[in-house]
Design a protein around this motif. Structure first.
Motif, short mmCIF file in Angstrom:
data_model
loop_
_atom_site.label_atom_id
_atom_site.label_comp_id
_atom_site.label_asym_id
_atom_site.label_seq_id
_atom_site.Cartn_x
_atom_site.Cartn_y
_atom_site.Cartn_z
N SER A 62 0.86 -1.18 0.00
CA SER A 62 0.00 0.00 0.00
C SER A 62 0.89 1.23 0.00
N GLU A 63 0.43 2.25 -0.65
CA GLU A 63 1.21 3.48 -0.74
C GLU A 63 0.33 4.66 -0.39
N TYR A 64 0.96 5.64 0.25
CA TYR A 64 0.26 6.84 0.69
C TYR A 64 1.10 8.05 0.32
N HIS A 65 0.43 9.07 -0.18
CA HIS A 65 1.10 10.31 -0.56
C HIS A 65 0.37 11.45 0.14
N ASP A 66 1.08 12.52 0.41
CA ASP A 66 0.52 13.66 1.16
C ASP A 66 0.07 13.23 2.55
N LEU A 67 0.80 12.30 3.14
CA LEU A 67 0.47 11.80 4.47
C LEU A 67 1.31 12.55 5.51
N GLU A 68 0.65 13.16 6.44
CA GLU A 68 1.33 13.89 7.52
C GLU A 68 1.60 12.92 8.66
N LEU A 69 2.72 12.19 8.59
CA LEU A 69 3.11 11.26 9.64
C LEU A 69 4.54 11.58 10.04
N PRO A 70 4.72 12.26 11.17
CA PRO A 70 6.09 12.58 11.60
C PRO A 70 6.90 11.30 11.82
N LYS A 71 8.19 11.35 11.48
CA LYS A 71 9.05 10.17 11.65
C LYS A 71 9.05 9.66 13.09
N ALA A 72 8.88 10.57 14.04
CA ALA A 72 8.86 10.18 15.45
C ALA A 72 7.65 9.29 15.77
N GLU A 73 6.63 9.33 14.92
CA GLU A 73 5.41 8.54 15.15
C GLU A 73 5.33 7.28 14.29
N THR A 74 6.26 7.11 13.38
CA THR A 74 6.17 6.00 12.42
C THR A 74 6.22 4.64 13.10
N LYS A 75 7.09 4.46 14.07
CA LYS A 75 7.17 3.16 14.75
C LYS A 75 5.86 2.85 15.49
N LYS A 76 5.26 3.85 16.11
CA LYS A 76 3.96 3.65 16.77
C LYS A 76 2.91 3.26 15.75
N PHE A 77 2.95 3.90 14.58
CA PHE A 77 2.02 3.59 13.50
C PHE A 77 2.15 2.13 13.07
N ILE A 78 3.40 1.67 12.91
CA ILE A 78 3.64 0.29 12.49
C ILE A 78 3.09 -0.68 13.53
N LEU A 79 3.36 -0.44 14.80
CA LEU A 79 2.85 -1.32 15.85
C LEU A 79 1.32 -1.31 15.87
N ALA A 80 0.72 -0.16 15.61
CA ALA A 80 -0.74 -0.06 15.60
C ALA A 80 -1.36 -0.87 14.46
N LEU A 81 -0.63 -1.05 13.35
CA LEU A 81 -1.14 -1.85 12.25
C LEU A 81 -1.49 -3.27 12.70
N TYR A 82 -0.75 -3.77 13.69
CA TYR A 82 -0.93 -5.14 14.16
C TYR A 82 -1.52 -5.22 15.56
N ASN A 83 -1.96 -4.09 16.08
CA ASN A 83 -2.43 -4.04 17.47
C ASN A 83 -1.40 -4.67 18.41
N SER A 84 -0.14 -4.41 18.11
CA SER A 84 0.96 -5.01 18.85
C SER A 84 1.31 -4.15 20.07
N SER A 85 1.57 -4.83 21.16
CA SER A 85 2.00 -4.14 22.37
C SER A 85 3.52 -4.23 22.55
N GLU A 86 4.22 -4.71 21.53
CA GLU A 86 5.67 -4.83 21.61
C GLU A 86 6.32 -3.45 21.70
N ASP A 87 7.55 -3.44 22.18
CA ASP A 87 8.32 -2.22 22.32
C ASP A 87 8.74 -1.71 20.94
N GLU A 88 8.79 -0.39 20.79
CA GLU A 88 9.21 0.22 19.53
C GLU A 88 10.63 -0.19 19.13
N LYS A 89 11.43 -0.60 20.10
CA LYS A 89 12.81 -1.01 19.81
C LYS A 89 12.85 -2.25 18.93
N LYS A 90 11.76 -2.99 18.87
CA LYS A 90 11.69 -4.19 18.04
C LYS A 90 11.70 -3.83 16.55
#
Length: 158
Positions: A62-90
């Protein structure tokens, strides 16, 4: 010496006559990916799914353009895709090609016994998500090899 020669001949024979999977290239305006020519492809509102006919898993893009997602939030976004409670360090991140930051995450859904492998490419307001999902019991041998080859062939054009 004879055993060594015999082993060498057997390995050489296997290498020369190993069956090579025929492939085809799927091209979009912004990316390309090489897939086995026997696999099916669907495009549902810009979300592309590539999968073997037995449907034991898929490569999804999937691709997204004109998406306002700060890099600081990207790891949280990825974990949210899977409803994962793992640490962002993973989630591993690195500078990628063409100025994209590349994120890599592996997740095993214990409930559904699905293995997920995800790469996210982010640059400015552009975001590409490519993931493998495969039933965990099939994640071995040839399926693992073919899914990974397809996954690793993903190339952003711009």
């Amino acid at each position: 010496m004879k055993k060594t020669l015999l082993i060498f001949l057997v390995l050489f024979h296997l290498t020369v006559f190993a069956q090579k999977t025929n492939t085809e290239v799927f091209e979009s305006e912004n990316y390309s990916i090489v897939m086995p020519d026997t696999w099916k492809i669907t495009n549902d509102d810009g979300i592309v799914n590539i999968f073997p006919t037995n449907q034991i898993g898929a490569v999804t893009i999937s691709e997204y353009h004109d998406l306002e997602l700060p890099k600081a939030e990207t790891k949280k976004f990825i974990l949210a895709l899977y409803n994962s409670s793992e640490d962002e360090k993973k989630i591993k991140s690195s500078g990628g090609k063409k100025g994209y930051t590349e994120y890599f995450y592996e997740y095993l859904d214990e409930k559904d016994q699905l293995l997920w492998i995800t790469k996210v490419f982010q640059k400015n307001k552009d975001l590409y998500i490519i993931s493998i999902n495969c039933e965990n019991k099939y994640w071995n041998g040839n399926y693992m090899k073919v899914f990974n080859e397809t996954f690793d062939s993903f190339k952003i054009k711009k």
